[in-house]
Design a protein around this motif. Structure first.
Motif, PDB file in Angstrom:
ATOM      1  N   THR A  58     -10.673  -1.913  19.216  1.00  0.00           N
ATOM      2  CA  THR A  58     -10.199  -2.587  20.425  1.00  0.00           C
ATOM      3  C   THR A  58      -9.709  -1.601  21.484  1.00  0.00           C
ATOM      4  O   THR A  58      -9.542  -1.960  22.633  1.00  0.00           O
ATOM      5  CB  THR A  58      -9.081  -3.566  20.029  1.00  0.00           C
ATOM      6  N   GLN A  63      -5.574 -14.575  16.182  1.00  0.00           N
ATOM      7  CA  GLN A  63      -5.336 -14.667  17.630  1.00  0.00           C
ATOM      8  C   GLN A  63      -6.413 -14.100  18.531  1.00  0.00           C
ATOM      9  O   GLN A  63      -6.198 -13.950  19.712  1.00  0.00           O
ATOM     10  CB  GLN A  63      -4.006 -14.010  17.964  1.00  0.00           C
ATOM     11  N   LYS A  64      -7.572 -13.773  17.975  1.00  0.00           N
ATOM     12  CA  LYS A  64      -8.596 -13.196  18.852  1.00  0.00           C
ATOM     13  C   LYS A  64      -9.792 -14.151  18.890  1.00  0.00           C
ATOM     14  O   LYS A  64      -9.713 -15.210  19.488  1.00  0.00           O
ATOM     15  CB  LYS A  64      -8.886 -11.768  18.434  1.00  0.00           C
ATOM     16  N   ILE A  74     -10.578  -7.777  13.037  1.00  0.00           N
ATOM     17  CA  ILE A  74      -9.574  -8.545  13.775  1.00  0.00           C
ATOM     18  C   ILE A  74     -10.074  -8.846  15.186  1.00  0.00           C
ATOM     19  O   ILE A  74      -9.908  -9.954  15.694  1.00  0.00           O
ATOM     20  CB  ILE A  74      -8.220  -7.791  13.778  1.00  0.00           C
ATOM     21  N   ALA A  75     -10.715  -7.865  15.819  1.00  0.00           N
ATOM     22  CA  ALA A  75     -11.216  -8.093  17.177  1.00  0.00           C
ATOM     23  C   ALA A  75     -12.579  -8.778  17.183  1.00  0.00           C
ATOM     24  O   ALA A  75     -12.920  -9.475  18.139  1.00  0.00           O
ATOM     25  CB  ALA A  75     -11.312  -6.765  17.928  1.00  0.00           C
ATOM     26  N   ASP A 129     -12.115  -3.885   9.228  1.00  0.00           N
ATOM     27  CA  ASP A 129     -11.162  -4.565  10.106  1.00  0.00           C
ATOM     28  C   ASP A 129     -11.965  -5.324  11.158  1.00  0.00           C
ATOM     29  O   ASP A 129     -12.580  -4.718  12.041  1.00  0.00           O
ATOM     30  CB  ASP A 129     -10.247  -3.512  10.746  1.00  0.00           C
ATOM     31  N   PHE A 168      -7.574   1.919  15.635  1.00  0.00           N
ATOM     32  CA  PHE A 168      -7.090   0.924  14.690  1.00  0.00           C
ATOM     33  C   PHE A 168      -7.332   1.269  13.229  1.00  0.00           C
ATOM     34  O   PHE A 168      -6.497   0.982  12.379  1.00  0.00           O
ATOM     35  CB  PHE A 168      -7.629  -0.458  15.064  1.00  0.00           C
ATOM     36  N   TRP A 194      -3.718  -6.157   7.186  1.00  0.00           N
ATOM     37  CA  TRP A 194      -3.977  -4.807   6.659  1.00  0.00           C
ATOM     38  C   TRP A 194      -3.254  -4.626   5.331  1.00  0.00           C
ATOM     39  O   TRP A 194      -3.804  -4.101   4.357  1.00  0.00           O
ATOM     40  CB  TRP A 194      -3.453  -3.748   7.638  1.00  0.00           C
ATOM     41  N   ASN A 248       0.710 -11.179  11.357  1.00  0.00           N
ATOM     42  CA  ASN A 248      -0.278 -10.748  12.347  1.00  0.00           C
ATOM     43  C   ASN A 248      -1.357  -9.912  11.639  1.00  0.00           C
ATOM     44  O   ASN A 248      -1.446  -9.914  10.406  1.00  0.00           O
ATOM     45  CB  ASN A 248       0.416  -9.970  13.470  1.00  0.00           C
ATOM     46  N   GLY A 249      -2.132  -9.192  12.412  1.00  0.00           N
ATOM     47  CA  GLY A 249      -3.191  -8.371  11.831  1.00  0.00           C
ATOM     48  C   GLY A 249      -2.651  -7.242  10.959  1.00  0.00           C
ATOM     49  O   GLY A 249      -3.253  -6.886   9.942  1.00  0.00           O
ATOM     50  N   HIS A 250      -1.510  -6.698  11.356  1.00  0.00           N
ATOM     51  CA  HIS A 250      -0.907  -5.637  10.534  1.00  0.00           C
ATOM     52  C   HIS A 250      -0.591  -6.164   9.138  1.00  0.00           C
ATOM     53  O   HIS A 250      -0.742  -5.442   8.149  1.00  0.00           O
ATOM     54  CB  HIS A 250       0.374  -5.108  11.192  1.00  0.00           C
TER      55      HIS A 250
HETATM   56  C1  LIG Z   1      -5.564  -6.593  17.484  1.00  0.00           C
HETATM   57  C2  LIG Z   1      -6.056  -5.671  16.463  1.00  0.00           C
HETATM   58  C3  LIG Z   1      -5.252  -5.228  15.407  1.00  0.00           C
HETATM   59  C4  LIG Z   1      -3.798  -5.538  15.313  1.00  0.00           C
HETATM   60  O1  LIG Z   1      -3.530  -6.877  15.133  1.00  0.00           O
HETATM   61  P1  LIG Z   1      -2.001  -7.350  15.215  1.00  0.00           P
HETATM   62  O2  LIG Z   1      -2.092  -8.828  15.123  1.00  0.00           O
HETATM   63  O3  LIG Z   1      -1.474  -6.865  16.512  1.00  0.00           O
HETATM   64  O4  LIG Z   1      -1.267  -6.753  14.085  1.00  0.00           O
HETATM   65  C5  LIG Z   1      -5.828  -4.438  14.447  1.00  0.00           C
HETATM   66  N1  LIG Z   1      -7.128  -4.071  14.508  1.00  0.00           N
HETATM   67  C6  LIG Z   1      -7.912  -4.453  15.516  1.00  0.00           C
HETATM   68  C7  LIG Z   1      -9.354  -4.023  15.532  1.00  0.00           C
HETATM   69  C8  LIG Z   1      -7.413  -5.269  16.529  1.00  0.00           C
HETATM   70  O5  LIG Z   1      -8.198  -5.646  17.539  1.00  0.00           O
END
Ligand SMILES: *Cc1c(COP(=O)(O)O)cnc(C)c1O
Length: 396
Positions: free
Chosen positions: A144, A196-197, A173-174, A171, A92, A70, A65-67
């Motif tokens: 997020t 997943q986003k 991810i979002a 980051d 985050f 990281w 996942n996003g973690h």
């Molecule tokens: C969702 C999110 C994460 C965490 O991602 P995971 O897949 O839950 O590990 C980290 N940083 C941001 C900005 C996010 O939106």
């Protein structure tokens, strides 16, 4: 009365709604992982990923996942004793900073006021104050929790102006696939994202883009990353396909991402996808603005810094938990839990990925009906305001 029969619409800030074509791509039987279609599919994905972050930098993928992304970032460029600055506008970046701490880095945190980005002035003042340069600066492009979008290029300019040589690590991810993000133009060294986003796949792929400076840092750092799996080494110089993924590739996710990238291409490319997100987000913001009252609905993020991927709505005297539960259990709509202050005082609307006008009007319509059903104080119809925004866009 319970009206929630049918497909529940999940409008949380990730995982986002998965397009049908992506779901179908995931259900194919498992292939040979050493030759054939899968290798071509993985090559296509790896070739197209740099453009998604608007960079020439190569992408590394972890089955995570996003973690995990990281981890795939900090393990490779940081070493014990490094000093790192976390630029916090929610939650985050701070959590990411804890990963840097585990590598042995010393982490300083520069915190913005709630709802505000970290501006260049505050950053410059902070950099002037510290006597030692940072190895890296960690920032969330879109946080997020607060739905604040940071100006990443401004952060780079502030670093440059102070003569800092810190790696800038973002980051996304979002934000990736939702908001304009120009890794190379903005001078970002490491970008982190996940499937997943905005990328419209299930959780399961962590993605990191590393520029030359980051790769030089990797090569020059003392010692190897603490974990073999997250080491960039095999991914940088794969002896075979197997190395590119440090083991068996996440087959279904790679196929899913290939189709998701096709969807982006077919929509007219990333610019068109960003433009749609901008309109959908503007519709959400218009609705929140219309609902707002001095002690009821409002924004958490300051104007001008509101994300196109997620909107955090503060609810004042209105019980946000009761609203969410009513929408979820009776209205067929799942909303994101508020993380900003008390969970009863905010909720979040995810509008990332494949979100269309009927989806967003449905989302806003159920929220409005939920608010009315609770006799909550609202200003005007948010749905009417949102449809005005959509009407303007439809006319163009
Ligand atoms: C969702 C999110 C994460 C965490 O991602 P995971 O897949 O839950 O590990 C980290 N940083 C941001 C900005 C996010 O939106």
């Amino acid at each position: 009365m319970d009206l929630s029969a049918g497909t529940q619409l999940v409008a949380i800030p990730g995982p986002s709604v998965i397009p049908e074509a992506v779901r179908i791509a995931m259900s194919s039987p498992m292939p040979n992982i050493y030759a054939g279609d899968l290798l071509e599919c993985a090559d296509r994905v790896l070739e197209r990923l740099p453009a998604i972050a608007r960079t020439a930098a190569r992408a590394f993928i972890a089955t995570s996942n996003g973690h995990g992304a990281w981890e795939l970032a900090v393990q490779n460029v940081l070493a014990p004793g490094d000093r790192v600055l976390v630029v916090e506008t929610g939650r985050f970046a701070v959590l990411w900073g804890e990963y840097a701490e585990r590598v042995g880095a010393t982490v300083d945190t520069l915190t913005a006021d709630l709802g505000q980005p970290v501006g260049a002035e505050a950053l410059s003042a902070h950099l002037d104050m510290v006597d030692e340069d940072y190895a890296a600066v960690l920032v969330s492009h879109t946080d997020t929790m607060t739905s604040v979008r940071n100006d990443v290029s401004e952060i780079r300019r502030a670093l440059d102006a102070c003569g800092s040589t810190a790696l800038l690590m973002a980051d996304c991810i979002a934000s990736l696939g939702c908001e304009p993000y120009l890794m190379d133009d903005w001078g970002v060294d490491v970008t982190v994202s996940a499937s997943q986003k905005g990328l419209m796949c299930p959780p399961g792929l962590g993605i990191v883009w590393a520029d030359e400076r980051a790769i030089e840092t990797y090569r020059g750092r003392a010692g190897s990353p603490a974990t073999s799996y997250f080491d960039w080494g095999p991914r940088l110089e794969p002896r075979g396909f197997y190395d590119t993924f440090s083991g068996t590739p996440p087959v279904a996710h790679i196929r899913a991402l290939d189709v998701a990238l096709d969807l982006i291409d077919n929509e007219g490319g990333l610019d068109a996808v960003w433009a749609r997100h901008e309109v959908i987000a503007a519709a959400v913001r218009a609705a929140v603005e219309a609902w707002s009252t001095p002690d009821g609905i409002g924004f958490v993020a300051a104007e001008g810094f509101r994300s196109n991927a997620v909107t955090t709505v503060s609810t004042g005297v209105i019980d946000a938990t009761a609203l969410r539960q009513r929408c979820e259990h009776r209205g067929g709509l799942t909303l994101g839990i508020g993380m900003t202050t008390h969970p009863d005082q905010s909720f979040r609307i995810g509008h990332m990925g494949m979100v269309s006008p009927p989806m967003i009007l449905g989302t806003l319509g159920v929220i409005e009906a939920g608010l009315r059903s609770m006799n909550a104080p609202i200003g005007q119809s948010g749905v009417a305001a949102a449809s005005e925004v959509l009407a303007t866009a439809l006319a163009q």
